[in-house]
Motif scaffolding. Structure first.
Motif, mmCIF file in Angstrom:
data_model
loop_
_atom_site.group_PDB
_atom_site.id
_atom_site.type_symbol
_atom_site.label_atom_id
_atom_site.label_comp_id
_atom_site.label_asym_id
_atom_site.label_seq_id
_atom_site.Cartn_x
_atom_site.Cartn_y
_atom_site.Cartn_z
ATOM 1 N N PHE A 223 0.840 -1.202 0.000
ATOM 2 C CA PHE A 223 0.000 0.000 0.000
ATOM 3 C C PHE A 223 0.878 1.256 0.000
ATOM 4 C CE2 PHE A 223 -2.563 3.065 2.667
ATOM 5 C CZ PHE A 223 -3.435 3.418 1.655
ATOM 6 N N VAL A 227 0.914 4.060 -2.974
ATOM 7 C CA VAL A 227 0.580 5.479 -2.779
ATOM 8 C C VAL A 227 1.762 6.336 -3.245
ATOM 9 C CG1 VAL A 227 -0.062 7.258 -1.118
ATOM 10 C CG2 VAL A 227 -0.944 4.958 -0.845
ATOM 11 N N SER A 234 -5.285 2.698 -5.007
ATOM 12 C CA SER A 234 -4.645 1.871 -3.978
ATOM 13 C C SER A 234 -5.576 1.614 -2.786
ATOM 14 C CB SER A 234 -3.350 2.519 -3.493
ATOM 15 O OG SER A 234 -3.612 3.832 -3.059
ATOM 16 N N LEU A 235 -6.497 2.521 -2.532
ATOM 17 C CA LEU A 235 -7.392 2.344 -1.379
ATOM 18 C C LEU A 235 -8.314 1.136 -1.598
ATOM 19 C CD1 LEU A 235 -8.006 3.819 1.331
ATOM 20 C CD2 LEU A 235 -9.952 4.857 0.176
ATOM 21 N N TYR A 239 -5.659 -1.545 -0.209
ATOM 22 C CA TYR A 239 -5.896 -1.376 1.233
ATOM 23 C C TYR A 239 -7.139 -2.136 1.722
ATOM 24 C CZ TYR A 239 -5.828 0.768 5.810
ATOM 25 O OH TYR A 239 -5.764 0.963 7.163
ATOM 26 N N THR A 261 -13.504 2.612 5.898
ATOM 27 C CA THR A 261 -12.536 3.623 5.470
ATOM 28 C C THR A 261 -12.385 3.625 3.949
ATOM 29 O OG1 THR A 261 -11.350 3.362 7.550
ATOM 30 C CG2 THR A 261 -10.135 4.400 5.750
ATOM 31 N N THR A 262 -12.491 2.430 3.356
ATOM 32 C CA THR A 262 -12.311 2.340 1.900
ATOM 33 C C THR A 262 -13.626 2.528 1.147
ATOM 34 O OG1 THR A 262 -12.702 -0.046 1.778
ATOM 35 C CG2 THR A 262 -10.446 0.675 2.257
ATOM 36 N N ALA A 263 -14.722 2.701 1.892
ATOM 37 C CA ALA A 263 -16.041 2.800 1.259
ATOM 38 C C ALA A 263 -16.246 4.204 0.695
ATOM 39 C CB ALA A 263 -17.130 2.472 2.276
#
Lengths: 424, 241
Positions: A223, A227, A234-235, A239, A261-263
């Motif tokens: 990750f 980035v 990358s998220l 991630y 967090t990735t949503a």
């Protein structure tokens, strides 16, 4: 008949080809089987398909297939359209070899679907594509890759074919191959330094091998590299996988936060809200299964959901007064399980669960009939399959496509037997 | 379970690293930031001029770490320490700002709008390098930070993987992994007064950079040299209220 029915000397390995012997991408690994076994090559036109083939490759017509003792034969399938023909025969082992890419020509809309279906039903799968291999490894056990990237890894894939030819399930070799591939990525990192792609792949192998702690370390390294190199995805692409790893570590609440967090899209945000609700209701196991599913780990999800369903059912049976909440929970688990089984290509198992599921909507009912038809087809009960497809078409007009699809696949399998392309 | 992204009532914490700032802009900066933020966290990099005492005089400074030995030569460690200290105060959002940086009044007013939403996790502003005065900023080949965006404001998400590059100098003010999160690039502006002082002060900074990074490993030698440009292109600043 190509081989005398009297002698019953059927080859113990029977290949259902994609192309003529001299054009098949799997001819080389198959040839290594011939040192020990005769191979039967399913074809009605050996003159077209077995030109240049070694003498131990014996032609076998479609009609011959009706006389083979399949309990003693290993089938190696090189084209997914053989599935309706072969699956009802129940060979002792069924290996599916596929490039993992769409079939040549790329215009056949059904080929990818049947590739995934056969990948789910086969005893083992061997592919030449690592991305497809990893995709499958998240759906089922017993997957092998032969991509030329590492000699030792390829050796394991070849051994899988040889074991299967001997009649031995090659499943234990799959883990050994994964260990070798993880080591190969570790060696590449040691030589070339940190690299997002290599670290990510290594992390995935570590996860598959059950070393979640190390998988997390490697994933975070991937990750960081991604980035730094400006990777805009990358998220979600890297991630988010951390949430699967945290689930494997038993850290479901942390995993839910990572997922949230990735949503970014509305659907993902809705998913995250659902996760929170399940966790607040104390349904950690369900939340864990949901997280695995959203990370495409249907293999892991199925394992959890099957266990969960058993527990729920036992509890329901033990208590006469199971309330609406319990019923909702059980139905939800069942729904997730069926969907993950379908994602894993395990049609017959999904069908068995669906038969017990009673909360149908009309659209569900149509899907159920389609699924049941396909399962019947796998069992060789063709008439029942057609009836199920017709029932589906009564519920939803476009479901009539299942019947034309069946005709298309039948015709394609015949063309393959004639040594022609699967395309009309 | 609370949502990772809170749409309202977010606590804004300022994080700042300082070193010998007492006689410069620190007092003005803390006065202004005390009005904008809920809390202020400071790491003092071994000041010798009474900077920590000044910091302590502001009630919103809730945490002050005083280093005995400077860590500036390993800037990533200093940045990491500041980050760890700041997040230990359980902030919702962090504003990373230096003692010689000021938000334009319009930016200050819109801070709460920026943080009280649940769609994005960072905001970037345009940073202007003031040169030789508080009225003009520099704009040329080597001094054009304002043409890009500088991430200054981030949502703190517990459990997220925050990392700084292990560089000795020119380390970004916030963990670079924040950039992977959804963010917004605004047209709000911030003013950097670090070069706004006298010619002698700029020459002293030039000497310091040359000493710290003689081979241009962490920055550009040409940019270092441009500090001495006798006639840089300066543009008058117009404050947006």
């Amino acid at each position: 008949m190509t081989i005398s029915r009297i002698t019953q000397a059927w080859p113990s390995v029977i290949v259902f080809p994609d192309l003529a012997w001299n054009r098949s991408p799997f001819a080389a690994p198959l040839q290594s089987i011939t040192a020990k076994h005769r191979i039967g090559w399913v074809t009605n036109r050996p003159d077209r398909t077995l030109e240049d083939a070694p003498p131990c490759i014996t032609p076998l017509s479609l009609a011959d297939c009706d006389h083979v003792d399949w309990s003693k034969a290993t089938a190696i399938v090189l084209h997914p359209y053989w599935a309706p023909f072969l699956l009802p025969r129940r060979p002792r082992l069924l290996g599916f070899c596929t490039s993992g890419q769409s079939q040549p020509g790329g215009t056949d809309e059904h080929a990818d679907k049947w590739r995934d279906r056969l990948s789910g039903e086969a005893s083992f799968v061997l592919t030449s594509s690592e991305p497809y291999y990893l995709d499958l490894a998240f759906r089922r056990d017993g997957v092998f890759v032969m991509d030329g990237a590492d000699d030792t890894s390829d050796w394991f894939a070849l051994q899988a074919l040889l074991w299967a030819a001997d009649g031995t399930d090659p499943l234990p070799l799959a883990r050994l191959q994964q260990q070798r591939r993880e080591a190969a990525y570790r060696e590449r990192i040691a030589v070339a330094g940190d690299n997002a792609v290599i670290s990510f792949y290594r992390s995935v192998y570590l996860y598959l091998l059950g070393d979640a702690s190390q998988a997390q370390k490697e994933l975070l390294c991937a990750f960081e590299q991604a980035v730094l190199s400006g990777d805009e995805h990358s998220l979600s692409d890297i991630y988010r996988f951390r949430s699967a790893i945290q689930t494997a570590l038993g850290q479901t609440a942390e995993a839910a936060m990572t997922y949230e967090t990735t949503a970014v899209t509305d659907q993902e945000r809705t998913n995250a809200a659902q996760l929170r609700l399940r966790l607040e209701a104390g349904q950690t196991d369900i939340a864990a299964a949901m997280l695995l599913r959203w990370n495409d780990d249907h293999r892991g999800a199925v394992a959890r959901l099957e266990k969960l369903l058993q527990t729920e059912t036992a509890e329901e049976e033990a208590s006469d007064a199971a309330g609406a909440a319990t019923a909702e929970r059980t139905a939800f688990i069942q729904q997730l399980l069926i969907d993950s089984l379908l994602q894993a290509g395990r049609i017959r198992q999904a069908n068995a669960h669906l038969a017990e599921w009673r909360t149908f909507k009309v659209r569900d009912r149509c899907e159920y009939e389609l699924l049941r038809g396909t399962a019947r087809l796998y069992e060789g009960r063709r008439l029942k399959a057609v009836r199920a497809f017709l029932r589906a078409a009564e519920l939803r007009h476009d479901a009539i496509g299942a019947l034309s699809e069946l005709a298309h696949i039948d015709a394609a399998a015949k063309r393959l037997a004639e040594g022609e392309s699967s395309h009309a | 379970m609370r949502s990772v992204r809170k749409p309202s009532d977010n606590k804004l914490t300022v994080m700042m690293q300082v070193r010998n700032e007492r006689g410069r802009y620190l007092e003005a900066s803390l006065t202004e930031l005390s009005e904008l933020a809920d809390e202020i966290v400071i790491v003092d990099d071994a000041s010798t001029d009474g900077t920590p005492e000044l910091c302590r005089s502001f009630p919103k400074v809730v945490r002050l770490v005083e280093l005995r030995r400077p860590m500036f030569a390993e800037e990533w460690k200093l940045r990491s320490l500041l980050w760890e200290t700041a997040v230990s105060t359980e902030p919702d959002w962090l504003l990373a700002i230096d003692a010689d940086e000021f938000l334009e009044r319009r930016a200050g007013r819109q801070l709460r709008e920026l943080i009280n939403q649940d769609r994005y996790d960072w905001a970037a502003l345009r940073m202007y390098d003031f040169w030789g005065s508080l009225t003009h900023y520099r704009d040329d080949m080597w001094w054009n930070l304002h043409r890009r965006h500088t991430m200054m404001l981030v949502r703190y998400i517990p459990g997220y993987h925050y990392a700084y590059p292990r560089w000795d100098h020119h380390v970004p003010r916030l963990p670079y992994t924040c950039a992977a999160l959804p963010g917004v690039r605004t047209e709000l502006r911030a003013k950097h007064y670090g070069w706004a002082g006298s010619q002698e002060e700029r020459e002293a900074k030039y000497e310091r950079y040359k000493r710290m990074d003689p081979d241009g490993r962490w920055g550009s030698i040409d940019q270092y040299e441009s500090i001495l440009d006798p006639a840089p292109n300066l543009i008058r600043w117009s404050e947006e209220e």
